[in-house]
Scaffold this motif. Sequence first.
Motif, PDB file in Angstrom:
ATOM      1  N   THR A 278       0.830  -1.204   0.000  1.00  0.00           N
ATOM      2  CA  THR A 278       0.000   0.000   0.000  1.00  0.00           C
ATOM      3  C   THR A 278       0.864   1.253   0.000  1.00  0.00           C
ATOM      4  OG1 THR A 278      -0.155  -0.061   2.414  1.00  0.00           O
ATOM      5  CG2 THR A 278      -1.906  -1.147   1.165  1.00  0.00           C
ATOM      6  N   GLY A 279       0.259   2.378  -0.419  1.00  0.00           N
ATOM      7  CA  GLY A 279       0.980   3.641  -0.438  1.00  0.00           C
ATOM      8  C   GLY A 279       1.799   3.872  -1.687  1.00  0.00           C
ATOM      9  N   ARG A 280       1.614   3.038  -2.712  1.00  0.00           N
ATOM     10  CA  ARG A 280       2.338   3.164  -3.980  1.00  0.00           C
ATOM     11  C   ARG A 280       3.854   3.275  -3.778  1.00  0.00           C
ATOM     12  NH1 ARG A 280       0.582   4.247  -8.829  1.00  0.00           N
ATOM     13  NH2 ARG A 280       2.152   5.854  -9.207  1.00  0.00           N
ATOM     14  N   PRO A 281       4.493   2.232  -3.247  1.00  0.00           N
ATOM     15  CA  PRO A 281       5.947   2.279  -3.078  1.00  0.00           C
ATOM     16  C   PRO A 281       6.647   2.399  -4.428  1.00  0.00           C
ATOM     17  CG  PRO A 281       5.136   0.049  -2.758  1.00  0.00           C
ATOM     18  CD  PRO A 281       3.935   0.929  -2.836  1.00  0.00           C
ATOM     19  N   LYS A 282       7.663   3.230  -4.482  1.00  0.00           N
ATOM     20  CA  LYS A 282       8.416   3.428  -5.714  1.00  0.00           C
ATOM     21  C   LYS A 282       9.158   2.168  -6.112  1.00  0.00           C
ATOM     22  CE  LYS A 282      12.116   6.231  -7.731  1.00  0.00           C
ATOM     23  NZ  LYS A 282      13.089   7.340  -7.460  1.00  0.00           N
ATOM     24  N   GLU A 283       9.654   1.420  -5.112  1.00  0.00           N
ATOM     25  CA  GLU A 283      10.424   0.214  -5.381  1.00  0.00           C
ATOM     26  C   GLU A 283      10.382  -0.698  -4.169  1.00  0.00           C
ATOM     27  OE1 GLU A 283      14.209   2.040  -6.191  1.00  0.00           O
ATOM     28  OE2 GLU A 283      14.830   1.956  -4.087  1.00  0.00           O
ATOM     29  N   VAL A 284      10.933  -1.873  -4.328  1.00  0.00           N
ATOM     30  CA  VAL A 284      11.083  -2.789  -3.201  1.00  0.00           C
ATOM     31  C   VAL A 284      12.478  -3.396  -3.258  1.00  0.00           C
ATOM     32  CG1 VAL A 284       9.934  -4.653  -4.500  1.00  0.00           C
ATOM     33  CG2 VAL A 284      10.189  -4.838  -2.021  1.00  0.00           C
ATOM     34  N   LYS A 285      13.164  -3.347  -2.111  1.00  0.00           N
ATOM     35  CA  LYS A 285      14.470  -3.983  -1.979  1.00  0.00           C
ATOM     36  C   LYS A 285      14.267  -5.374  -1.401  1.00  0.00           C
ATOM     37  CE  LYS A 285      17.613  -0.101  -1.778  1.00  0.00           C
ATOM     38  NZ  LYS A 285      16.726   0.834  -2.441  1.00  0.00           N
ATOM     39  N   ILE A 286      14.932  -6.363  -1.986  1.00  0.00           N
ATOM     40  CA  ILE A 286      14.754  -7.766  -1.621  1.00  0.00           C
ATOM     41  C   ILE A 286      16.070  -8.295  -1.072  1.00  0.00           C
ATOM     42  CG2 ILE A 286      14.051 -10.038  -2.455  1.00  0.00           C
ATOM     43  CD1 ILE A 286      12.829  -8.470  -4.914  1.00  0.00           C
ATOM     44  N   PHE A 287      16.016  -8.903   0.113  1.00  0.00           N
ATOM     45  CA  PHE A 287      17.193  -9.443   0.778  1.00  0.00           C
ATOM     46  C   PHE A 287      17.113 -10.969   0.772  1.00  0.00           C
ATOM     47  CE2 PHE A 287      16.465  -5.220   2.258  1.00  0.00           C
ATOM     48  CZ  PHE A 287      17.719  -4.675   2.477  1.00  0.00           C
ATOM     49  N   TYR A 288      18.048 -11.597   0.072  1.00  0.00           N
ATOM     50  CA  TYR A 288      18.051 -13.055  -0.111  1.00  0.00           C
ATOM     51  C   TYR A 288      19.171 -13.726   0.699  1.00  0.00           C
ATOM     52  CZ  TYR A 288      15.565 -12.402  -4.662  1.00  0.00           C
ATOM     53  OH  TYR A 288      14.685 -12.086  -5.674  1.00  0.00           O
ATOM     54  N   GLY A 289      18.867 -14.919   1.201  1.00  0.00           N
ATOM     55  CA  GLY A 289      19.901 -15.885   1.515  1.00  0.00           C
ATOM     56  C   GLY A 289      20.676 -15.728   2.790  1.00  0.00           C
ATOM     57  N   SER A 290      20.162 -14.991   3.779  1.00  0.00           N
ATOM     58  CA  SER A 290      20.899 -14.877   5.034  1.00  0.00           C
ATOM     59  C   SER A 290      19.940 -14.572   6.171  1.00  0.00           C
ATOM     60  CB  SER A 290      21.954 -13.768   4.953  1.00  0.00           C
ATOM     61  OG  SER A 290      22.655 -13.653   6.179  1.00  0.00           O
ATOM     62  N   THR A 291      20.314 -14.970   7.373  1.00  0.00           N
ATOM     63  CA  THR A 291      19.539 -14.606   8.557  1.00  0.00           C
ATOM     64  C   THR A 291      19.839 -13.180   8.992  1.00  0.00           C
ATOM     65  OG1 THR A 291      21.236 -15.443  10.076  1.00  0.00           O
ATOM     66  CG2 THR A 291      19.531 -16.993   9.376  1.00  0.00           C
ATOM     67  N   GLN A 292      20.898 -12.584   8.465  1.00  0.00           N
ATOM     68  CA  GLN A 292      21.277 -11.212   8.779  1.00  0.00           C
ATOM     69  C   GLN A 292      21.317 -10.398   7.487  1.00  0.00           C
ATOM     70  OE1 GLN A 292      24.439 -10.918  11.965  1.00  0.00           O
ATOM     71  NE2 GLN A 292      24.768 -13.022  11.306  1.00  0.00           N
ATOM     72  N   LYS A 293      20.582  -9.322   7.445  1.00  0.00           N
ATOM     73  CA  LYS A 293      20.439  -8.594   6.189  1.00  0.00           C
ATOM     74  C   LYS A 293      21.752  -8.012   5.673  1.00  0.00           C
ATOM     75  CE  LYS A 293      15.535  -7.566   6.122  1.00  0.00           C
ATOM     76  NZ  LYS A 293      15.110  -8.243   7.334  1.00  0.00           N
TER      77      LYS A 293
END
Length: 265
Positions: free
Chosen positions: A76-91
């Motif tokens: 919601t809120g029309r986000p410009k983008e989304v950052k995706i964090f893969y493959g770890s328990t710690q970002k």
Amino acid sequence: MVIFLCLLVAQLFIAGESNQLQRIANGELAKEGQFPYLVGLIFGPRDFASPEDRYLLCGGSIISNEWILTAAHCTTGRPKEVKIFYGSTQKENAKVETVQRSNIHRHPRYRIIFNNNYRHDVALIRTPAVKFTDRIQRIPLPSPRDGRRSIRPGQSVISAGWGAEIIGGDSVDRLNWVALEIGDISECVSTYGKLKGALCVRTDKKRSTCSGDSGGPLVLEDEQKLVGIVSFGTIKGCDLGYPVVYTDVISYLDWIESVSGVKPE
């Protein structure tokens, strides 16, 4: 850039402590590789949000090397983008991809009923093709017959997300998980009112997911299939024993396939 992202994540967790219930309550620390299908998501900046809420932290599940399943209310809120964090328990150790607003597909019938009670709370994110490793993997979707056979009151399930371990505790940067069980839908209806396309999950011993874990997975413990998406719970407190509502993935298999082409196994 990596340092900036880590600081942003830390700020989001701290903001969650002063906002409402944005953590797993009394979870256990996950081991590296324990949940290879789980991703962290940061949506924003959002067009329709106050300055302190321009970024929203959620979870999601990898259902193919190009698609992630999450909750519609995260978008919601029309986000410009989304950052995706893969493959770890710690970002700070994660592989990071960024996709634009046009890659976010929210269910067309999504809406808010009242007090964060959602309908059709499901969304898909198209991503660049990711290479699978021992720490980045897809999770299978359930088939319709799984609903009749396996998803029943008392069924053991697992959910995971990032946040503080206990209500009022300090924010942490490690992935937490919690073991729960499916409840009868009437248990959630008596708490939240009429529901549709939803699963009800019991909480006990002060263990629960909360709104900061939105979009994250609910997985059958004995079959490792994705059956639910964290949707909403009570704003009274994560550790008070109120049930949590998850989007029922089986109810949306046709829509998921129509948008992504991903089919159940």
